[in-house]
Write a protein that holds these residues in place. Structure first.
Motif, short mmCIF file in Angstrom:
data_model
loop_
_atom_site.label_atom_id
_atom_site.label_comp_id
_atom_site.label_asym_id
_atom_site.label_seq_id
_atom_site.Cartn_x
_atom_site.Cartn_y
_atom_site.Cartn_z
N LEU A 40 79.53 78.88 37.92
CA LEU A 40 79.85 77.85 36.93
C LEU A 40 78.57 77.45 36.21
O LEU A 40 77.53 77.22 36.85
CB LEU A 40 80.47 76.62 37.58
N GLN A 41 78.66 77.37 34.89
CA GLN A 41 77.47 77.07 34.10
C GLN A 41 77.83 76.18 32.91
O GLN A 41 78.86 76.37 32.27
CB GLN A 41 76.82 78.37 33.60
N LEU A 46 73.68 74.96 36.55
CA LEU A 46 74.21 76.22 37.06
C LEU A 46 74.49 76.06 38.55
O LEU A 46 73.68 75.49 39.28
CB LEU A 46 73.19 77.34 36.83
N ALA A 47 75.61 76.56 38.99
CA ALA A 47 75.96 76.47 40.42
C ALA A 47 76.93 77.57 40.78
O ALA A 47 77.57 78.18 39.91
CB ALA A 47 76.57 75.10 40.74
N ILE A 78 73.08 72.47 48.91
CA ILE A 78 74.46 72.04 48.64
C ILE A 78 74.42 70.94 47.58
O ILE A 78 73.73 69.93 47.74
CB ILE A 78 75.15 71.53 49.91
N PHE A 79 75.17 71.11 46.50
CA PHE A 79 75.18 70.15 45.40
C PHE A 79 76.30 69.12 45.50
O PHE A 79 76.12 67.94 45.23
CB PHE A 79 75.29 70.87 44.06
N ALA A 80 77.50 69.58 45.83
CA ALA A 80 78.66 68.68 45.86
C ALA A 80 79.75 69.32 46.71
O ALA A 80 79.76 70.54 46.92
CB ALA A 80 79.17 68.42 44.44
N GLU A 91 73.75 76.07 45.45
CA GLU A 91 72.72 76.68 44.60
C GLU A 91 73.07 78.12 44.27
O GLU A 91 73.52 78.87 45.13
CB GLU A 91 71.38 76.60 45.34
N ASP A 92 72.85 78.52 43.03
CA ASP A 92 73.06 79.90 42.60
C ASP A 92 71.81 80.71 42.93
O ASP A 92 70.73 80.44 42.41
CB ASP A 92 73.33 79.94 41.10
N LEU A 93 71.95 81.69 43.80
CA LEU A 93 70.82 82.49 44.26
C LEU A 93 70.72 83.83 43.53
O LEU A 93 69.93 84.70 43.92
CB LEU A 93 70.94 82.74 45.77
N GLY A 94 71.50 84.02 42.49
CA GLY A 94 71.47 85.29 41.77
C GLY A 94 72.44 86.29 42.39
O GLY A 94 73.37 85.93 43.10
N ALA A 95 72.20 87.56 42.12
CA ALA A 95 73.16 88.60 42.53
C ALA A 95 72.53 89.69 43.39
O ALA A 95 73.20 90.66 43.72
CB ALA A 95 73.79 89.23 41.30
#
Length: 483
Positions: A40-41, A46-47, A78-80, A91-95
């Protein structure tokens, strides 16, 4: 739950956290569980959003994550969360996973990969010891410890989903006694630290050259040796034995300053846990591969059996397990799981032609080989991403469409059935020196489902057999699409 409802729930949670409506909600590649992930962005945020219907898993993951993150350990922030709706943002750690590095390594194990593994085992030691200190183990499930009961559950899984389905006879009482003997030995070592439980390369992200760990919700209190065994003897990683030895001692070097150990006592239990992990994964491969007939898991079985053979040949099992050893040696000697001879296949005259097409536009492609016929697989009953506006201008090669099909359709099971049918024909045609086989995938527009299916089969045939594959996407190539 329907994908649209999940996306709406995650979008609402994202807006509450970010203060902005997400402009991108993109399904990510599926994991081996019921969890569904989205990227989601918005303009500034970004998350990664997760939906998981299993409340205990969510509670464990969120609790462990916050504990580890507070200690500066390499896990996502953890954001929410909204546990009532089974969703959370992280958190988005990429791919990039460590597994993706393995796919690129070829037939040798390069120095840069050894360096990454060394950093991984350093951080593993920290996670196990520092992360385990003060952790709320009451969040663990189905048990707080990897104890004898847990090990016996794994043995039963192996016994009934692997040995039984592989048609290997065994003395059940003798096998049960061996299971107790091995588990009693394994529990003689220290079992008071955090055990990840499924510490393997798909659960290790690489971001800016550093490893970050995910999917530890199945963790519990256990032995340090188990996770290291899981990593270094992961079946398809196929790490050379000298490098495994080097990484074992590098791990011990990293461990000693934070948890003094007796190396001579540690190592025999380490190889015992290597064997225990091999038994566990064979049970999983049996269920997923022999019972559910999923090709990916069947391909991993020979690697796991080679690991066990190496343990037997090098006398690494420190206790007597005669019936278990006899059953496994019989299985290895049978060679029933050895892959088809790829050298023989790749030197054959066979060419497999694979096409995607549109029933509505072109119809079933003509077989120009002169043999006539071939396989025609209809994809029109598969859930169609082309019905939804975000996917209408994309094809079956775009990430969003691929993830939609993998998450929200039955195309995975469909392709497993296709592989079984086509593999039988390919192997028979190789043995009989046939020169051509044609396979066609059709959907309404020849744009999404058939393109994805044709690509998957082409990749499968190339990887498994090495024969020549000629791939055409008929409707897309009419648009000057570069294949």
């Amino acid at each position: 739950m329907a994908s649209i409802a999940i996306e709406q729930r995650l979008s609402t949670l994202f807006e509450e956290w970010a203060g902005e409506i997400p402009t991108l909600v993109l399904p990510l590649a599926p994991s081996g569980s019921d969890r569904i992930y989205y990227r989601l962005q918005s303009k500034h945020k970004l998350a990664v959003g997760a939906y998981n219907p299993h409340l205990q898993e969510n509670e464990a993951f969120l609790s462990f994550s916050r504990h580890f993150h507070a200690k500066g350990l390499p896990v996502p922030e953890i954001f929410a969360e909204n546990l009532a709706q089974h969703i959370y943002l992280q958190e988005d750690l990429g791919a990039t996973t460590l597994y993706s590095y393995l796919l690129q390594k070829g037939d040798y194990f390069p120095d840069y990969l050894v360096k990454i593994y060394k950093r991984v085992v350093e951080q593993l030691a920290r996670l196990q010891v520092l992360g385990g200190d003060g952790l709320d183990y009451e969040k663990c499930f189905p048990r707080t410890n990897f104890d004898k009961q847990s090990m016996l559950w794994d043995f039963n899984y192996f016994k009934y989903y692997f040995l039984r389905l592989a048609y290997i006879p065994f003395d059940e009482q003798a096998l049960e006694e061996d299971a107790h003997t091995l588990s009693d030995f394994l529990l003689e070592t220290n079992t008071d630290h955090f055990m990840f439980r499924d510490f393997q390369t798909r659960n290790i992200m690489i971001k800016n050259g550093e490893p970050i760990f995910i999917d530890y919700q199945g963790g519990r209190r256990g032995a340090l040796q188990y996770d290291l065994a899981s990593l270094l003897y992961q079946a398809k990683a196929n790490i050379p034995e000298d490098i495994r030895e080097e990484l074992l001692h590098h791990y011990l070097d990293a461990l000693e300053p934070i948890c003094p150990i007796d190396r001579e006592a540690f190592i025999p239990h380490y190889y015992g846990y290597v064997f225990m992990r091999c038994v566990q994964v064979l049970g999983a491969y049996g269920f997923r591969g022999l019972y559910e007939r999923k090709e990916h898991f069947l391909q991993s079985i020979p690697f796991a059996l080679r690991n066990i053979k190496w343990l037997f040949d090098n006398d690494k099992i420190p206790v007597a397990i005669p019936e278990l050893r006899r059953a496994l040696e019989e299985l290895i000697a049978s060679k029933q799981f050895e892959p088809f001879d790829k050298i023989k296949a790749s030197s054959s005259l066979l060419t497999v032609g694979i096409n995607s097409f549109s029933y509505k536009q072109t119809g079933v492609p003509e077989d120009t080989s002169g043999n006539g016929g071939g396989f025609v697989f209809d994809c029109r009953f598969i859930h169609n991403p082309g019905r939804y506006e975000p996917y209408k201008k994309l094809t079956g090669r775009d990430e969003a469409v691929i993830n939609f099909l993998q998450h929200h359709s039955e195309i995975g099971n469909y392709l497993q059935d296709v592989y079984r049918i086509v593999d039988n024909a390919v192997e028979d045609y190789i043995d009989r020196s046939f020169t051509h086989l044609q396979v066609n995938f059709g959907c309404t527009g020849g744009q999404h489902r058939s393109v994805y299916a044709a690509d998957c089969l082409a990749r499968h045939i190339k990887e498994k057999y090495g024969v020549k594959v000629v791939l055409h996407h008929i409707e897309q190539e009419k648009k000057d699409w570069k294949n």
